[in-house]
Design an enzyme around this catalytic site. Structure first.
Site, PDB file in Angstrom:
ATOM      1  N   SER A  51      14.407 -22.770  26.092  1.00 46.64           N
ATOM      2  CA  SER A  51      15.156 -21.919  25.153  1.00 46.64           C
ATOM      3  C   SER A  51      16.590 -21.827  25.624  1.00 46.64           C
ATOM      4  O   SER A  51      16.849 -21.805  26.842  1.00 46.64           O
ATOM      5  CB  SER A  51      14.550 -20.521  25.114  1.00 46.64           C
ATOM      6  OG  SER A  51      15.427 -19.649  24.406  1.00 46.64           O
TER       7      SER A  51
ATOM      8  N   TYR B 256      11.838 -13.231  29.708  1.00 49.71           N
ATOM      9  CA  TYR B 256      11.706 -14.453  28.897  1.00 49.71           C
ATOM     10  C   TYR B 256      12.771 -15.471  29.328  1.00 49.71           C
ATOM     11  O   TYR B 256      12.464 -16.642  29.581  1.00 49.71           O
ATOM     12  CB  TYR B 256      11.855 -14.089  27.417  1.00 49.71           C
ATOM     13  CG  TYR B 256      11.815 -15.250  26.464  1.00 49.71           C
ATOM     14  CD1 TYR B 256      10.591 -15.738  26.003  1.00 49.71           C
ATOM     15  CD2 TYR B 256      12.988 -15.859  26.021  1.00 49.71           C
ATOM     16  CE1 TYR B 256      10.554 -16.815  25.109  1.00 49.71           C
ATOM     17  CE2 TYR B 256      12.951 -16.930  25.140  1.00 49.71           C
ATOM     18  CZ  TYR B 256      11.736 -17.401  24.683  1.00 49.71           C
ATOM     19  OH  TYR B 256      11.695 -18.464  23.815  1.00 49.71           O
TER      20      TYR B 256
END
Ligand SMILES: NC(=O)c1ccc[n+]([C@@H]2O[C@H](COP(=O)([O-])OP(=O)(O)OC[C@H]3O[C@@H](n4cnc5c(N)ncnc54)[C@H](OP(=O)(O)O)[C@@H]3O)[C@@H](O)[C@H]2O)c1
Length: 261
Positions: free
Chosen positions: A154, A167
């Protein structure tokens, strides 16, 4: 408006395991691989019905795919997952080897940094970091020489995100393990890369998109001026899997339409 021109890839006789194929980006990667002729092991976690539907659609279009189910947080269960996958490939192609592994499964929520608990920390790291690491480690036994691993990371990994600190850090860890496995597997002609999406239209960010102004701010921050679609990410993966990607390894390829340039 934008025009998508599909390039045709030929992955006939190739085998692929796509984790998280019951969801947005993974489902599109599975579709694209099957359209290109690969035999696809479409993995799901809890949502078996979605994976069954995906495989039904692929088969109805003349493709080859089967469902495998496993909670990737359960590392002890991963050898069994690989056994099922390689048996499935053997039935379809008379050879058990895995050619492409796409580690796409992931989950994560928003939580202020000061409200992160050890339980929340462990849950996110287990699926994003630990699951990906052990999927790569076990793949070393099953991948054919010349094979490919693509980890879905990501662009959060390179930003300060006080609401997604765990995350983002777990995805940064995925980027780093990508380098280590690329080095480890290079002598067998196996490439290992990560594709790093920006905001992409899937269930994962439905909560964020429900906030007023979210889509507009993504458009403003993105050079190409729109939210990403699962197929934008699938295209980047296909490129890395194809013979055209043979000299690219150990790289983190951002597919975000130029977010926050
Ligand atoms: N969407 C974005 O904006 C965005 C941006 C950057 C990176 N990414 C990354 O892209 C990847 C795909 O995300 P997505 O947006 O397509 O999300 P999604 O639609 O929510 O799909 C997530 C997939 O991961 C699987 N999964 C989650 N936890 C699992 C577990 N414990 N064990 C096994 N499978 C599990 C889900 O399976 P079940 O539903 O069957 O349990 C589902 O197939 C993720 O790695 C995500 O971090 C997404």
């Amino acid at each position: 408006m934008f025009e998508v021109r599909m390039t045709s890839f030929d992955f006939n006789s190739k085998t692929a395991l796509v984790t998280g194929a019951s969801g947005g980006i993974g489902a599109q990667i599975a579709h694209r691989l099957a359209e290109a002729g690969a035999v696809v092991a479409a993995h799901c976690g809890r949502n078996r019905a979605a994976a069954d539907q995906l495989v039904g659609e692929i088969r109805a279009n003349g493709g080859k795919a089967f469902v495998v189910q496993a909670d990737l947080r359960d590392v002890a269960g991963l050898p069994r997952l690989y056994e099922t996958v390689t048996r499935g490939f053997e039935l379809e192609t008379q050879r058990p080897q895995l050619d492409f592994l796409i580690n796409n499964a992931g989950a994560g929520g928003s939580r202020p940094l000061m409200h992160v608990t050890p339980k929340h920390f462990d849950e996110e790291c287990e699926i994003l970091f630990r699951g990906t690491f052990f999927m790569c480690q076990l793949a070393c036994e099953h991948l054919s020489d010349g094979g490919r691993i693509v980890n879905i990371s990501s662009n959060a990994a390179s930003s300060a995100l006080p609401y997604q600190a765990v995350y983002a850090a777990a995805k940064a860890a995925v980027n780093h393990l990508t380098l280590s496995f690329a080095q480890h597997l290079g002598h067998r002609g196996i490439t290992v890369n990560a594709v790093s999406p920006g905001a992409t239209d899937t269930a994962l960010i439905a909560n964020l998109r429900a906030r007023k102004g979210f889509d507009e701010s993504v458009q403003r921050l993105t050079a190409l001026g729109r939210l990403g679609q699962p197929d934008d990410i699938a295209s980047a993966v296909m490129l890395l899997l194809s013979p055209e990607g043979r000299w690219i390894t150990g790289q983190i390829v951002e597919a975000s339409g130029g977010m926050s340039l």
